[in-house]
Design a protein around this motif. Structure first.
Motif, PDB file in Angstrom:
ATOM      1  N   GLN A  44     -13.884   9.892  10.172  1.00 48.16           N
ATOM      2  CA  GLN A  44     -14.582   9.268   9.345  1.00 48.16           C
ATOM      3  C   GLN A  44     -14.824   7.974   9.680  1.00 48.16           C
ATOM      4  N   ASN A  45     -13.673   7.518   9.610  1.00 52.82           N
ATOM      5  CA  ASN A  45     -13.710   6.330   9.759  1.00 52.82           C
ATOM      6  C   ASN A  45     -11.976   5.627  10.301  1.00 52.82           C
ATOM      7  N   SER A 196     -14.573   8.127  -1.406  1.00 57.84           N
ATOM      8  CA  SER A 196     -15.809   8.661  -1.555  1.00 57.84           C
ATOM      9  C   SER A 196     -16.932   8.168  -2.401  1.00 57.84           C
ATOM     10  N   ARG A 203     -10.723   3.037  -3.915  1.00 58.96           N
ATOM     11  CA  ARG A 203     -11.504   2.253  -3.771  1.00 58.96           C
ATOM     12  C   ARG A 203     -10.443   0.721  -4.317  1.00 58.96           C
ATOM     13  N   TYR A 275     -18.065  17.274  -9.790  1.00 61.81           N
ATOM     14  CA  TYR A 275     -18.092  16.929  -8.719  1.00 61.81           C
ATOM     15  C   TYR A 275     -17.085  17.005  -7.538  1.00 61.81           C
ATOM     16  N   TYR A 280     -16.921  17.247   0.139  1.00 54.84           N
ATOM     17  CA  TYR A 280     -17.883  16.504   0.809  1.00 54.84           C
ATOM     18  C   TYR A 280     -18.710  17.069   1.926  1.00 54.84           C
ATOM     19  N   VAL A 286     -23.550  18.552  -0.487  1.00 56.49           N
ATOM     20  CA  VAL A 286     -24.308  17.400  -0.449  1.00 56.49           C
ATOM     21  C   VAL A 286     -25.074  17.663  -0.498  1.00 56.49           C
ATOM     22  N   SER A 290     -27.872  15.378  -3.591  1.00 56.70           N
ATOM     23  CA  SER A 290     -28.729  15.013  -3.626  1.00 56.70           C
ATOM     24  C   SER A 290     -30.442  14.757  -4.511  1.00 56.70           C
ATOM     25  N   ARG A 294     -31.779  12.745  -7.440  1.00 57.92           N
ATOM     26  CA  ARG A 294     -33.125  12.501  -7.127  1.00 57.92           C
ATOM     27  C   ARG A 294     -33.774  13.303  -8.390  1.00 57.92           C
TER      28      ARG A 294
ATOM     29  N   MET B 292     -18.537  -0.090   9.966  1.00 54.88           N
ATOM     30  CA  MET B 292     -16.998  -0.170   9.493  1.00 54.88           C
ATOM     31  C   MET B 292     -16.509   0.929   8.915  1.00 54.88           C
ATOM     32  N   GLY B 293     -17.445   2.044   8.715  1.00 52.51           N
ATOM     33  CA  GLY B 293     -17.201   3.140   8.367  1.00 52.51           C
ATOM     34  C   GLY B 293     -17.076   4.200   6.924  1.00 52.51           C
ATOM     35  N   ARG B 294     -17.513   2.896   5.909  1.00 52.12           N
ATOM     36  CA  ARG B 294     -17.271   3.648   4.404  1.00 52.12           C
ATOM     37  C   ARG B 294     -17.738   4.693   4.080  1.00 52.12           C
ATOM     38  N   VAL B 295     -17.207   5.329   2.915  1.00 49.64           N
ATOM     39  CA  VAL B 295     -18.106   6.258   2.550  1.00 49.64           C
ATOM     40  C   VAL B 295     -17.789   6.858   1.824  1.00 49.64           C
ATOM     41  N   ASP B 296     -19.608   6.937   1.578  1.00 50.42           N
ATOM     42  CA  ASP B 296     -20.027   6.520   0.074  1.00 50.42           C
ATOM     43  C   ASP B 296     -20.773   7.650  -0.406  1.00 50.42           C
ATOM     44  N   VAL B 297     -20.260   8.914  -0.766  1.00 50.66           N
ATOM     45  CA  VAL B 297     -20.900   9.873  -0.470  1.00 50.66           C
ATOM     46  C   VAL B 297     -21.854   9.770  -1.868  1.00 50.66           C
ATOM     47  N   VAL B 298     -22.377   9.184  -2.798  1.00 51.01           N
ATOM     48  CA  VAL B 298     -23.279   9.672  -4.198  1.00 51.01           C
ATOM     49  C   VAL B 298     -24.654   8.442  -2.596  1.00 51.01           C
ATOM     50  N   ALA B 301     -25.464  10.860  -0.310  1.00 48.62           N
ATOM     51  CA  ALA B 301     -26.525  11.834  -0.732  1.00 48.62           C
ATOM     52  C   ALA B 301     -27.775  11.448  -0.961  1.00 48.62           C
ATOM     53  N   ALA B 302     -28.100   9.945  -1.340  1.00 52.11           N
ATOM     54  CA  ALA B 302     -29.222   9.685  -1.733  1.00 52.11           C
ATOM     55  C   ALA B 302     -30.364   8.889  -0.265  1.00 52.11           C
ATOM     56  N   ASN B 306     -23.694   4.669   4.261  1.00 54.35           N
ATOM     57  CA  ASN B 306     -23.259   5.601   5.188  1.00 54.35           C
ATOM     58  C   ASN B 306     -23.975   7.117   6.085  1.00 54.35           C
ATOM     59  N   ALA B 309     -21.592   7.821   9.277  1.00 51.63           N
ATOM     60  CA  ALA B 309     -20.522   8.803   9.219  1.00 51.63           C
ATOM     61  C   ALA B 309     -21.352  10.674   8.905  1.00 51.63           C
ATOM     62  N   LEU B 310     -21.974  10.106   8.562  1.00 51.82           N
ATOM     63  CA  LEU B 310     -23.034  11.384   8.005  1.00 51.82           C
ATOM     64  C   LEU B 310     -23.815  11.710   9.280  1.00 51.82           C
TER      65      LEU B 310
END
Lengths: 578, 451
Positions: A44-45, A196, A203, A275, A280, A286, A290, A294, B292-298, B301-302, B306, B309-310
Motif C-alpha cells: 500500500q505505501n 485507514s 495516526r 466498520y 478495507y 468499501v 461509500s 453518500r 506518498m501512500g497515505r491511506v484514508d479509507v473514509v 470510499a467517498a 488516496n 492506493a485504491l
C-alpha cells in the motif's frame, strides 16, 4: 535519419511506454500479495513496502493485555502467472500468512473467539518474543492486580504458542509489514486503531509506534513503543453485540454506546454501523461504506460517540442542577403547553396532566418539558450558563481526547432559546462521551478527563509513560446536589423498570428524545436522536453508561426504548467486575 | 494523408472498428467475457492498423481503439454490480455511448473529406487569416477564455474540492486548454507580429496558469501547458529560454512537492489550523499525501485523497488475462482512474495494451509533424497538440500506477467525459487540418496560399 525534436520526443515516449508497461506487469502482478479475503492486494505505501523483517513496530493491547492490533510480517514470494483471484494456488504463502495473521482458527473452522487471547500470557506470545515475561507480568499486576502470566499453569503455555506462531523470516524471502486488527476486537474499535481512519490512535501515535514515520520520509525504521488501552475488549465486544441485536430488532441504524469508569477510563466505546479496518481491501465493503456515506450525512460512523447533537431530556439533570442552585421553589403546577418568548413548549411525552403538582423527582420521572423550561427561565440564563460552563459544556471549552476533541455547546440569546436548552433542545448540544462524563460528575462530584491510553511501553518492556486520572473540575457538584439529583434519577430509572426486584443494584438513568433533522440530497428529513444516560450502581457509582441512537428517520423511536439495553449492559459490566 | 483510392479500405476498417461496440450496446445482458473480448479485439485491431496505415489514419485508429476501451470500461462499471450480477444500463450512458460512436465515425469521415474541403480556397483563406491575425489569436481566444472564467466563477458548479469547474454539465476549462495551446503555438515562433515571441508566450502561459491555479485548482492543466510551452521554446530555437524555463519548472515542481510534504506534517500537527488553509494548498497536500501512500479509507470510499492506493489495489485484483468481477471498488474508475479501472475490468495485459496504444497515438502524432525548420504556426500548432497529448497521457499513465503524483486529469479518449472527448477529437482534427494545409502548400497550385 536526421534527429529532429519530434523524433527525439517520439523515442522518449516509446521508452516511457515500455517502462510503464514493464512496471505495471512487474509491480502490480508479480509482486502482489495475498489479501485476507482470499484476493490480492499490493503493497500500500511506504509503510507496508518497507522491508523491516527485524524491526517489530509497536502494538495495541487492551487493559487486560489482550492483543488488539499489531504489525505483522508477511513473507512474499513471486507468484506464478496463472494464479488468479484465489489464494488456493499458493498454499505455502497463504498458510504462512494465516499463521502470522492469527487466522488459523478461522481456516480450521474454529470460531474466532476461540483464538482470542484472554490474558496477558497470550498477548505475550503474540508479540513473538518482543516482550519479556517480567514486564508483562508486572504490567498486568499493575493494572488488574491479577496473578502474573509466569504463575499461569504449564498447560496453558503450549496452547498459546500453537495459536500464534512466531513469524519465521527466511533468508532471501521478502517480507512486508501489515497492520492487523485482531479478531478478538470489536470492529468498531478497529477504526480507532486503523491507519485507514483519518484520525485514529495509530495516526496520532505513529511516530512512537514505529519510531519513525509511516509516510516514508524517514525510512530508518526501528522498533517502536506499544500502547495499553483502557478499553476492555470483552466488554467492548459484548456491548457491540448487544447493541447490534437491539438495533436490528428496532430497525435503528446509527448509534453507539460509551462506558466510563469512575475515574474517566473509557472501558468501551461502540459505534454502529460497525466498520472493519481489516475489510478495507474488500471491494464490497468499501463500496457499501461509500454508499452509506453518500446516502446519509457524511458523518464518520466510528466517531459517533464524540459528535455533539441534541439529545433531549437526557440533559434535564443539568437543568435540574441550575434549578437546585438557584434556590427557587421546585414545586410546579404542570401545564401541557406553555408559551415562552413566543415559542410554544409542549410536553410531548404523552401523559401530561394539567394542574398536577410536580416536584423535581416527579418532573424528572415524567420528563415534563414545561417544568424544566419554565423553571430554568425562572432560575435565569446567567445561572444556567454558569452551570453549563462549570461542567465544561459550553462551546468555548472543548475537551481533548487521545485523538480529536469533544465538542459541545450551550448557547441561547432569549428566554425562548433558554427554555429549549432546559430540555436538551435548541442550542444545547452534547456528545455521548461528554454526557457520560457529566453523569459521572453527577454521581461522584468530580468531572474527570476521559482517556483511552493507559500506558506507553518501550520496546524493552519498561513503561515510558502512564496516564493518571485527571480531574478537570473538582467538586463541581456538591453532596447535597448529588443527593437530590440521585433521587430524581432513581425515580426516572425505576420508571423505566431499570431496578426490578431481581436486580442486585439500582440504576440512575434518564432517557432523551430530541427532534432534529438531516439533509439528504438537498432534502431535509425529520429525525429523532434517542439516548439513555445512566450511572450505576446507584449506591456506590462506579460506571457511567450512555446508549444512544441518532438520525432515526422513522421518528418512531424514543429514548425509553433503550432501557432494556442499558439494564443488560449494566448487569454485564457489574458481573464482569465481580 | 489518405487519398480517395484508399477510401474503400478505410471504410471497411472503420466498419470493423465500429461493429463490436454497436453489438455490445445491444448485448447489455452479456457476460464480462464479451466486454473483455471487445477490448482485446479493438486493441489488437488498433495496433495492427497503426503499424500498417499512414500516420493520420493510424492516429484515427488509435483514437477508435482507445475510445472503445474507454466506453467498454465505462459500460462495464455501470452495469456490473458489486456482487458480479448485471443490472440494466443507465440511459444516460447509452446516450454517451452513442455520442462517442458518432464522434468516432465523424472523425474518420472528416479525414476523408478534408482534402476535398481544403480544395475550397475560402476555407484556407479564413484559416490563414485567423493564424496571421493577432487580434484573433490574442483578442478572440483570450476573450473566450476570460468569458469562460467569468461564467464559471459566476454560474459554475463546485466540484468536491470546491473548485467551480463545471458549467451546465460541461467542463469548459478543456476548451480553455486548447485555446491557450493555440495562442502559444502561434505566439512562440514570433513571426506573425511584433507582438509575438517567446516572452509573449511566457506571459500568456503565466497569465492563464495563475487563473487556472488559483481560481480553479487546475494543477494538471497548468503542468501540461508548462510542458507544451517548454517544448515549443525548444522547437522555436529559443534554447536559452527553454533551458532556463525547464530548470525553473523542475525547481518549482520540487519546491511544490516539498511544500506538500510540509503540509502533510502541518495537517497532523495542527488539524484545526490546516482546515483554515486555502483550498489550493489542501488540494496540493492531498495530491502529495496520496502519492506518498497515505491511506484514508473514509475519504477514499467517498472518492477522496488516496486514489493511488485504491488504484493500485484495483490493479492487483485483476488477473493477467481477465478482470475482477466485483467492480465498483475503485472511485472514479472510468474518469480520473480510467487506466486502473480498465485494468480492473479487463486484466493487466489489456492495461499494457492501452498504454501502448496511447503511447502509439502520441508517437504517430509526433512523427506526423513535418519539422522543416520554417517554424510556421501550423507546425507550432501540431507540436503543441502532440505535446499536449503526450504530457497528458504520461501524467495519466504514471498517476494511477503511483509513479508520479496524480493530477486529476483525463486519459485521452479512455476516460469518460463528453467535453474532453469532444475537445480531444477537435484537437486531432485541428492537427489533421494543419497537416493537410502543409501538404497542400507544396502543391504547385496552392503554393503561397498557406505560409
Amino acid at each position: 535519419m536526421k534527429l529532429t525534436i519530434n523524433r527525439i520526443i517520439a523515442g522518449l515516449l516509446v521508452l516511457a511506454g515500455l517502462a510503464s508497461s514493464g512496471w505495471l506487469l512487474y509491480y502490480h502482478h508479480f509482486t502482489r500479495l495475498p489479501s485476507e479475503d482470499g484476493g490480492w492486494t499490493v503493497s500500500q505505501n511506504a509503510r507496508y513496502t518497507a522491508d523491516r523483517a527485524n524491526n517489530l513496530p509497536g502494538a495495541f493491547y487492551d487493559r487486560n493485555g489482550t492483543l488488539l492490533s499489531s504489525t505483522i510480517q508477511v513473507p512474499v514470494e513471486p507468484e506464478p502467472e496463472d494464479s488468479g483471484a484465489s489464494g488456493a494456488d499458493t498454499p505455502d504463502v497463504q498458510s504462512v500468512a494465516d499463521g502470522i495473521y492469527n487466522r488459523s482458527s478461522v481456516s480450521s473452522g474454529i470460531e474466532p473467539e476461540a483464538s482470542a487471547p484472554t490474558d496477558g500470557s497470550d498477548a505475550l506470545q503474540d508479540r513473538s518474543g518482543a516482550w519479556t515475561g517480567g514486564f508483562f507480568s508486572a504490567l498486568l499486576a499493575y493494572i488488574k492486580g491479577v496473578p502474573t502470566p509466569s504463575e499461569a499453569t504449564a498447560e496453558e503455555e503450549p496452547a498459546a504458542e500453537q495459536s500464534s506462531p512466531a513469524p519465521e523470516v527466511q533468508d532471501g524471502v521478502k517480507t512486508v509489514s501489515v497492520r492487523h486488527i485482531e479478531d478478538a476486537y470489536d470492529e468498531t474499535m478497529a477504526c480507532i486503531l486503523s491507519p485507514s481512519s483519518s484520525s485514529s490512535l495509530e495516526r496520532r501515535y505513529e511516530t512512537e509506534l514505529i519510531n519513525g514515520n509511516f509516510a516514508g520520509i524517514n525510512t530508518e525504521y526501528q522498533e517502536g513503543d506499544s500502547f495499553i488501552l483502557t478499553i476492555d475488549a470483552g466488554l467492548q465486544n459484548a456491548i457491540h453485540e448487544t447493541l447490534q441485536s437491539v438495533f436490528a430488532q428496532k430497525g435503528l441504524f446509527k448509534g453507539g454506546a460509551v462506558l466510563l469508569d469512575r475515574e474517566g477510563r473509557v472501558l468501551a466505546m461502540v459505534s454502529l454501523p460497525a466498520y472493519s479496518g481489516n475489510a478495507y481491501f474488500d471491494g464490497d465493503t468499501v463500496r457499501q461504506q461509500s454508499d452509506l456515506i453518500r446516502d446519509r450525512t457524511n458523518q464518520l460512523y466510528w466517531n459517533q460517540t464524540m459528535y455533539a447533537r441534541n439529545y433531549g431530556s437526557a440533559c434535564k439533570p443539568i437543568t435540574a442542577l441550575s434549578i437546585l442552585r438557584s434556590g427557587i421553589d421546585q414545586r410546579y403546577t404542570e401545564v401541557g403547553s406553555v408559551v415562552i418568548g413566543g415559542t410554544a413548549i409542549n410536553c410531548v411525552y404523552g401523559h401530561t396532566h394539567d394542574g398536577r403538582q410536580l416536584t423535581l423527582d416527579t418532573a424528572m420521572r415524567d420528563s415534563s418539558n414545561t417544568y424544566f423550561a419554565q423553571k430554568l427561565v425562572e432560575a435565569g440564563g446567567a445561572l444556567a450558563a454558569e452551570t453549563a460552563s462549570s461542567l465544561l459544556l459550553d462551546e468555548d471549552q472543548s475537551i481533548s481526547m487521545d485523538f480529536g476533541s469533544i465538542q459541545s455547546s450551550y448557547s441561547f440569546s432569549s428566554d425562548a432559546e433558554l427554555a429549549l436548552c432546559g430540555f436538551g433542545q435548541g442550542g444545547f448540544t452534547v456528545s455521548p462521551l461528554q454526557l457520560a462524563m457529566t453523569y459521572l460528575a453527577i454521581a461522584n462530584g468530580d468531572l474527570y478527563q476521559p482517556y483511552l491510553i493507559q500506558a506507553q511501553v518501550q520496546p524493552d518492556g519498561t513503561i515510558r509513560s502512564e496516564t493518571v486520572p485527571t480531574v478537570l473540575a473538582e467538586d463541581v457538584i456538591t453532596e447535597e446536589e448529588r443527593a437530590a439529583l440521585k433521587g430524581a434519577l432513581l425515580c426516572s430509572g425505576d420508571n423505566y423498570n431499570l431496578s426490578n426486584e431481581s436486580s442486585s443494584f439500582r440504576i440512575c438513568a434518564k432517557s432523551g428524545t430530541a427532534q432534529s433533522h438531516i439533509t439528504v440530497n438537498g432534502m431535509q428529513l425529520a429525525t429523532h436522536n434517542i439516548v439513555m444516560s445512566s450511572y450505576f450502581p446507584a449506591d456506590d457509582p462506579q460506571y457511567s453508561l450512555v446508549v444512544f441512537a441518532c438520525e432515526d428517520t422513522s421518528t418512531s423511536h424514543y429514548g425509553s426504548e433503550l432501557a432494556e439495553a442499558v439494564r443488560s449492559i449494566a448487569d454485564l459490566v457489574v458481573n464482569s467486575a465481580e | 494523408m489518405t487519398t480517395p483510392r484508399k477510401l474503400p479500405l478505410f471504410l471497411m476498417l472503420l466498419l470493423i472498428g465500429a461493429i463490436p461496440p454497436l453489438l455490445f450496446q445491444y448485448q447489455t445482458q452479456s457476460s464480462m467475457g464479451s466486454v473483455w473480448l471487445l477490448g482485446l479485439f479493438l486493441g489488437l485491431f488498433g495496433i495492427c492498423l497503426c503499424i500498417t496505415l499512414p500516420a493520420l489514419p493510424a492516429v484515427a485508429c488509435c483514437v477508435t481503439a482507445l475510445l472503445a476501451f474507454g466506453v467498454s470500461n465505462s459500460l462495464a462499471r455501470q452495469f456490473v454490480n458489486c456482487d458480479g450480477s448485471l443490472s440494466a444500463l443507465d440511459s444516460r450512458f447509452v446516450r454517451s455511448f452513442q455520442l462517442l460512436l458518432i464522434l468516432m465515425i465523424a472523425l474518420c469521415a472528416v479525414f476523408f473529406l478534408l482534402p476535398y474541403l481544403l480544395g475550397h480556397s475560402t476555407l484556407l483563406r479564413l484559416f490563414r487569416e485567423a493564424l496571421c491575425s493577432p487580434i484573433f489569436v490574442l483578442g478572440v481566444c483570450n476573450g473566450v477564455c476570460l468569458a469562460i472564467y467569468l461564467a464559471l466563477i459566476l454560474f459554475g458548479t463546485a466540484a468536491k474540492d470546491g473548485a467551480r469547474v463545471s458549467l451546465f454539465g460541461v467542463t469548459p476549462l478543456e476548451l480553455v486548454k486548447v485555446l491557450v495551446l493555440f495562442q502559444l503555438a502561434v505566439a512562440v515562433p514570433g513571426r506573425r507580429s511584433p507582438l509575438y515571441g517567446p516572452p509573449m508566450g511566457c506571459l500568456l502561459w503565466g497569465f492563464h496558469s495563475l487563473i487556472l491555479l488559483f481560481c480553479f485548482k487546475e494543477m494538471g492543466t497548468v503542468l501540461v501547458l508548462a510542458l507544451v510551452y517548454m517544448i515549443l521554446l525548444f522547437w522555436a530555437h529559443a534554447r536559452r529560454m527553454a533551458v532556463a524555463f525547464a530548470i525553473a519548472l523542475a525547481l518549482a515542481l520540487f519546491a511544490v512537492f516539498w511544500v506538500g510534504i510540509f503540509l502533510m506534517k502541518y495537517r497532523e500537527a495542527n488539524p484545526e489550523g490546516y482546515q483554515t488553509l486555502p483550498g489550493l494548498l489542501q488540494s496540493l497536500q492531498n495530491a502529495v499525501a496520496s502519492y506518498m501512500g497515505r491511506v484514508d479509507v473514509v475519504n477514499a470510499a467517498a472518492g477522496g485523497d488516496n486514489q493511488i492506493a485504491l488504484a493500485r489495489n484495483a490493479i492487483a485484483r485483476a488477473g493477467l488475462f481477465w478482470g475482477y468481477t466485483n467492480l465498483g471498488y475503485l472511485p472514479a474508475g472510468d474518469t480520473d482512474m480510467a487506466l486502473a479501472g480498465s485494468i480492473e475490468c479487463f486484466g493487466i495485459l489489456t492495461g499494457v495494451l492501452i498504454i501502448l496504444i496511447a503511447i502509439l497515438l502520441c508517437v504517430r502524432l509526433w512523427l506526423a509533424v513535418p519539422v522543416g525548420g520554417k517554424r510556421t504556426p501550423l507546425e507550432g500548432l501540431q507540436i503543441a497538440i502532440a505535446a499536449m497529448f503526450s504530457a497528458q497521457t504520461l501524467l495519466m499513465i504514471g498517476g494511477p500506477l503511483g509513479l508520479i503524483p496524480l493530477t486529476g486529469m483525463t486519459l485521452p479518449f479512455v476516460s469518460r467525459g463528453t467535453t474532453s472527448d469532444l475537445l480531444f477529437c477537435g484537437s486531432i482534427l485541428l492537427f489533421a487540418l494543419c497537416s493537410a494545409l502543409q501538404a497542400l502548400e507544396h502543391t504547385p497550385q496552392m503554393k503561397g496560399v498557406v505560409t
